[in-house]
Design an enzyme around this catalytic site. Sequence first.
Site, PDB file in Angstrom:
ATOM      1  N   CYS A 103      37.162 -15.009 -55.638  1.00  0.00           N
ATOM      2  CA  CYS A 103      38.345 -14.382 -55.049  1.00  0.00           C
ATOM      3  C   CYS A 103      39.545 -14.743 -55.926  1.00  0.00           C
ATOM      4  O   CYS A 103      39.842 -15.925 -56.127  1.00  0.00           O
ATOM      5  CB  CYS A 103      38.499 -14.938 -53.626  1.00  0.00           C
ATOM      6  SG  CYS A 103      39.977 -14.397 -52.802  1.00  0.00           S
ATOM      7  N   CYS A 110      54.030 -13.737 -52.515  1.00  0.00           N
ATOM      8  CA  CYS A 110      53.799 -12.328 -52.184  1.00  0.00           C
ATOM      9  C   CYS A 110      55.026 -11.801 -51.459  1.00  0.00           C
ATOM     10  O   CYS A 110      55.637 -12.507 -50.667  1.00  0.00           O
ATOM     11  CB  CYS A 110      52.570 -12.208 -51.279  1.00  0.00           C
ATOM     12  SG  CYS A 110      52.163 -10.514 -50.836  1.00  0.00           S
ATOM     13  N   CYS A 114      53.356 -10.762 -44.641  1.00  0.00           N
ATOM     14  CA  CYS A 114      52.505 -10.657 -43.440  1.00  0.00           C
ATOM     15  C   CYS A 114      52.626 -11.966 -42.650  1.00  0.00           C
ATOM     16  O   CYS A 114      52.488 -13.056 -43.219  1.00  0.00           O
ATOM     17  CB  CYS A 114      51.053 -10.406 -43.832  1.00  0.00           C
ATOM     18  SG  CYS A 114      50.852  -8.963 -44.885  1.00  0.00           S
ATOM     19  N   CYS A 330      40.670 -16.946 -45.452  1.00  0.00           N
ATOM     20  CA  CYS A 330      41.580 -15.798 -45.437  1.00  0.00           C
ATOM     21  C   CYS A 330      42.950 -16.193 -44.842  1.00  0.00           C
ATOM     22  O   CYS A 330      43.015 -16.744 -43.756  1.00  0.00           O
ATOM     23  CB  CYS A 330      40.922 -14.714 -44.594  1.00  0.00           C
ATOM     24  SG  CYS A 330      41.940 -13.284 -44.378  1.00  0.00           S
TER      25      CYS A 330
END
Length: 345
Positions: A103, A110, A114, A330
């Site tokens: 990954c 970022c 989110c 995640c």
Amino acid sequence: MQNFFELTLHQLENAIGAIGNEKFRARQLYKWIYNKGVFDFHEMTNISKSLRLIFKDMFCTDPPEIKDILRSNDGTIKFGITASDGRTMESVLIPEKGRNTLCLSSQIGCRMGCKFCVTGKIGFVRNLTSAEIIGQIMAVKRYLGEQKITNIVFMGMGEPVDNLDTLLHTLEIMKNPLGLDFSHRRITVSSVGLLEGLRTLEPKVAGLAISLNAADDGKRTYLMPINRLYPIRDIIGFVREFRGSKRVRITFEYVLIKGFNDSLDDAQQLAQLLTGVKCKINLIPFNESPYVEFKTPDTKAVNQFHDYLLQRHFTAIVRDSRGQDIGAACGQLGARYLGTVQEIS
Ligand code: SF4
């Protein structure tokens, strides 16, 4: 000196051609470095000694340094890899039966913000370069030795489609059959749904994962501010439109958050939204972190949500949260930046 990992085969041929050498030398270098994992020019025995010295002065082939490694009880490994400016890129190796998935990060931080994601809390620091993204692969490849990386997912730090030109350039390097030789079937790009970029990307990869997380715009906008620009109906419209090509596997990622989007009502709304849309649904129970307010859903709620989708004949799986104990699951990447602010300043 040029970073070797920045160059497509075509660019390498041009660079070598520009100093009066034959282009096939570029193919030899690609094979040695990417295919055989030989980084030292002295070991490239089918190239003359004098030419090896010239290449040594022209190209840097050292993979970036791995500065730290964390191993999870479940076999997942998180690598902290040194970027060109000394910051840290995080990559995660997920060994499974018959495959080793790496990954990759595409940015430091970022800008998508989110709410369920630690990287989103950092904010945007900068895009990674192709050399840095390929560098993550090469650093891990060197670490693994004989073991192969079989699959690549762009699901690490950053929104890969927000760094589109670099992503396209990187894919060209990764897919070259003389080099790393990752076929488009073995590469998955995960995105919040930046639709213009996804349209450009679609022919280049076989796997697109779209982070959905809610079936109504109010909830999705709360979790993912980008939903104001790319609301759910546009994303579903996009998927319906290009599914015609049948080449691309679409997965919707749905992070289940306790008491927010994990009820039977939410499952019903999701099923209604995706009726007739050919896709797979990955349900990901939220991984808790001290930096994020949400909670992991109860197993009963996860099972109820999952069962409902199965009863409605969706292909839905509950994804194992690999590497949770090392902050590699995640949404957990990048916590080091929230602890050591000076590293990003
Ligand atoms: S989930 Fe992905 S796009 Fe959203 S903030 Fe985290 S890294 Fe960025």
